[in-house]
Scaffold this active site. Sequence first.
Site, PDB file in Angstrom:
ATOM      1  N   TYR A  73      -4.614   9.478  -1.599  1.00  0.00           N
ATOM      2  CA  TYR A  73      -3.317   9.803  -1.221  1.00  0.00           C
ATOM      3  C   TYR A  73      -2.156   9.978  -2.390  1.00  0.00           C
ATOM      4  O   TYR A  73      -1.503  10.841  -2.231  1.00  0.00           O
ATOM      5  CB  TYR A  73      -3.002   8.689  -0.249  1.00  0.00           C
ATOM      6  CG  TYR A  73      -3.518   8.681   0.766  1.00  0.00           C
ATOM      7  CD1 TYR A  73      -3.550   9.279   2.048  1.00  0.00           C
ATOM      8  CD2 TYR A  73      -4.595   7.708   1.118  1.00  0.00           C
ATOM      9  CE1 TYR A  73      -4.359   9.362   3.057  1.00  0.00           C
ATOM     10  CE2 TYR A  73      -5.608   7.359   2.166  1.00  0.00           C
ATOM     11  CZ  TYR A  73      -5.397   8.195   3.175  1.00  0.00           C
ATOM     12  OH  TYR A  73      -6.175   8.092   4.095  1.00  0.00           O
ATOM     13  N   GLU A 115       0.751  -1.052   0.083  1.00  0.00           N
ATOM     14  CA  GLU A 115       0.050   0.049   0.114  1.00  0.00           C
ATOM     15  C   GLU A 115       0.787   1.292   0.111  1.00  0.00           C
ATOM     16  O   GLU A 115       0.590   2.272  -0.851  1.00  0.00           O
ATOM     17  CB  GLU A 115      -0.951   0.132   1.161  1.00  0.00           C
ATOM     18  CG  GLU A 115      -2.096   1.224   1.056  1.00  0.00           C
ATOM     19  CD  GLU A 115      -2.645   1.213   2.502  1.00  0.00           C
ATOM     20  OE1 GLU A 115      -3.795   1.828   2.586  1.00  0.00           O
ATOM     21  OE2 GLU A 115      -2.076   1.177   3.709  1.00  0.00           O
ATOM     22  N   ARG A 144      -7.102  12.350  11.122  1.00  0.00           N
ATOM     23  CA  ARG A 144      -8.430  12.876  11.375  1.00  0.00           C
ATOM     24  C   ARG A 144      -9.298  11.513  12.169  1.00  0.00           C
ATOM     25  O   ARG A 144     -10.200  11.798  13.213  1.00  0.00           O
ATOM     26  CB  ARG A 144      -9.253  13.529  10.574  1.00  0.00           C
ATOM     27  CG  ARG A 144      -9.530  12.754   9.506  1.00  0.00           C
ATOM     28  CD  ARG A 144     -10.344  13.357   8.373  1.00  0.00           C
ATOM     29  NE  ARG A 144     -10.754  12.246   7.398  1.00  0.00           N
ATOM     30  CZ  ARG A 144     -11.666  11.293   7.359  1.00  0.00           C
ATOM     31  NH1 ARG A 144     -12.475  11.418   8.539  1.00  0.00           N
ATOM     32  NH2 ARG A 144     -11.986  10.704   6.546  1.00  0.00           N
ATOM     33  N   ASP A 151      -9.243   4.156  12.916  1.00  0.00           N
ATOM     34  CA  ASP A 151      -9.707   2.677  13.380  1.00  0.00           C
ATOM     35  C   ASP A 151      -8.697   2.031  13.966  1.00  0.00           C
ATOM     36  O   ASP A 151      -7.736   1.610  13.335  1.00  0.00           O
ATOM     37  CB  ASP A 151      -9.991   2.160  11.853  1.00  0.00           C
ATOM     38  CG  ASP A 151     -10.336   0.737  12.008  1.00  0.00           C
ATOM     39  OD1 ASP A 151     -10.456  -0.022  13.103  1.00  0.00           O
ATOM     40  OD2 ASP A 151     -10.916   0.029  11.036  1.00  0.00           O
ATOM     41  N   CYS A 160      -7.988   9.771   5.870  1.00  0.00           N
ATOM     42  CA  CYS A 160      -7.841   9.776   7.252  1.00  0.00           C
ATOM     43  C   CYS A 160      -6.628  10.205   7.745  1.00  0.00           C
ATOM     44  O   CYS A 160      -6.769  11.043   8.683  1.00  0.00           O
ATOM     45  CB  CYS A 160      -7.883   8.110   7.593  1.00  0.00           C
ATOM     46  SG  CYS A 160      -9.553   7.574   7.043  1.00  0.00           S
ATOM     47  N   TRP A 217      -8.232  -2.007   0.008  1.00  0.00           N
ATOM     48  CA  TRP A 217      -9.025  -0.912  -0.724  1.00  0.00           C
ATOM     49  C   TRP A 217     -10.243  -1.682  -1.353  1.00  0.00           C
ATOM     50  O   TRP A 217     -10.891  -0.844  -2.285  1.00  0.00           O
ATOM     51  CB  TRP A 217      -8.297  -0.065  -1.534  1.00  0.00           C
ATOM     52  CG  TRP A 217      -7.505   0.927  -0.723  1.00  0.00           C
ATOM     53  CD1 TRP A 217      -6.023   0.788  -0.156  1.00  0.00           C
ATOM     54  CD2 TRP A 217      -7.768   2.357  -0.334  1.00  0.00           C
ATOM     55  NE1 TRP A 217      -5.760   1.799   0.532  1.00  0.00           N
ATOM     56  CE2 TRP A 217      -6.658   2.815   0.345  1.00  0.00           C
ATOM     57  CE3 TRP A 217      -9.038   2.958  -0.600  1.00  0.00           C
ATOM     58  CZ2 TRP A 217      -6.771   4.173   0.935  1.00  0.00           C
ATOM     59  CZ3 TRP A 217      -9.079   4.400  -0.023  1.00  0.00           C
ATOM     60  CH2 TRP A 217      -7.827   4.691   0.872  1.00  0.00           C
TER      61      TRP A 217
END
Length: 360
Positions: free
Chosen positions: A147, A63, A258, A261, A204, A85
């Site tokens: 990203y 990733e 922000r 998980d 995130c 994803w």
Amino acid sequence: MANQLDKDYQRLLELILGTGVEKSDRTGTGTISIFGEQIRHNMQDGFPLLTTKKMAFKTMVTELLWFLKGDTNIKYLVDNGCNIWNGDAYKRYETEFKKGNAPGETLLVQRTDGKSTEKKLTMDKFIAMIQHDDEFAKKWGELGPIYGKQWRDWNHYAAEHESLAGVDQISNLIQQIKTNPDSRRMMVNAWNVSELDQMTLPPCHYGFQVYTRELSLEERLEIIQPYGMDALKPEAREKWMEENNIPTRAISLMWNQRSVDTFLGLPFNIASYGLLLEIIAKEVNMIPDELIGNLGDVHLYSNHLEQAKEQIGREPMQLPKICLDYREGEYNKDLIDLTPDDFVLFDYQSHPSIKAPLSN
């Protein structure tokens, strides 16, 4: 060496379980949540891959390399066995199917009256199509300007709203570290307000900053200890260190997130930014120093609570080490050409993995 990282992570799980408030969320799963926490790790204590559950190291590496390539299509991930994803891409397909915007990207099902009707692809069939049908992958594997796009090709507009060449924030960052290492502007941002509505999922972890400092003589001498140069006179040591390009600076990285998980995502985020710090340090010939995560909405999904309790009860093991060998000798790769095989993990011992559902 004691593994403080796993202990700090377990403390965070305990804090959420003990003080978290119930909150609804976009996935409909429900969470218990706290706000405003921080994770800190000294990179010299080992590579930050948690040991209280087995981590999918190659998935994490794949990733991160996907981000660094500037890629935003899941085909690269699927082709390399990374499926984190898939749900986001499939969710977009489901939404468009309901709107009637997926003609041809369906299964034709024969009815009892002899006619046929369209039925949406199953997740497994959808992913198989991504892997084997390039045109399908081009259309349905795309996640928008997430990203990788922001890191390597941030849209830039002139005053007259004419599109200019995108900004490669990663290349700019590395160049700035090399030329102005005391700058307080060494940052990369993924929260592009003008493109949030085009992203399958807004970032995130939305930005990171690096910081460098000069190494003391004692710290540099520790680096050269394995070479047996500490017996040389000071002048000879200095000359040898200069001739052999021994680092003169340490580099730290702090990322901001922000939404966290905490059970499934945070362990990946910690390891991913730890690896990014290692990669950047190698590019600029510095020693990885501190890794810091500033965490906003720190939550556990309601279907992760028992798993979190299980992990809290496990005893941390020693952290592993990592080797980046893609700059050794004549073996020299650009960042966009790196593969997961360029990163070798040593001495990784862990408890078994703990399964938990992913909420999309």
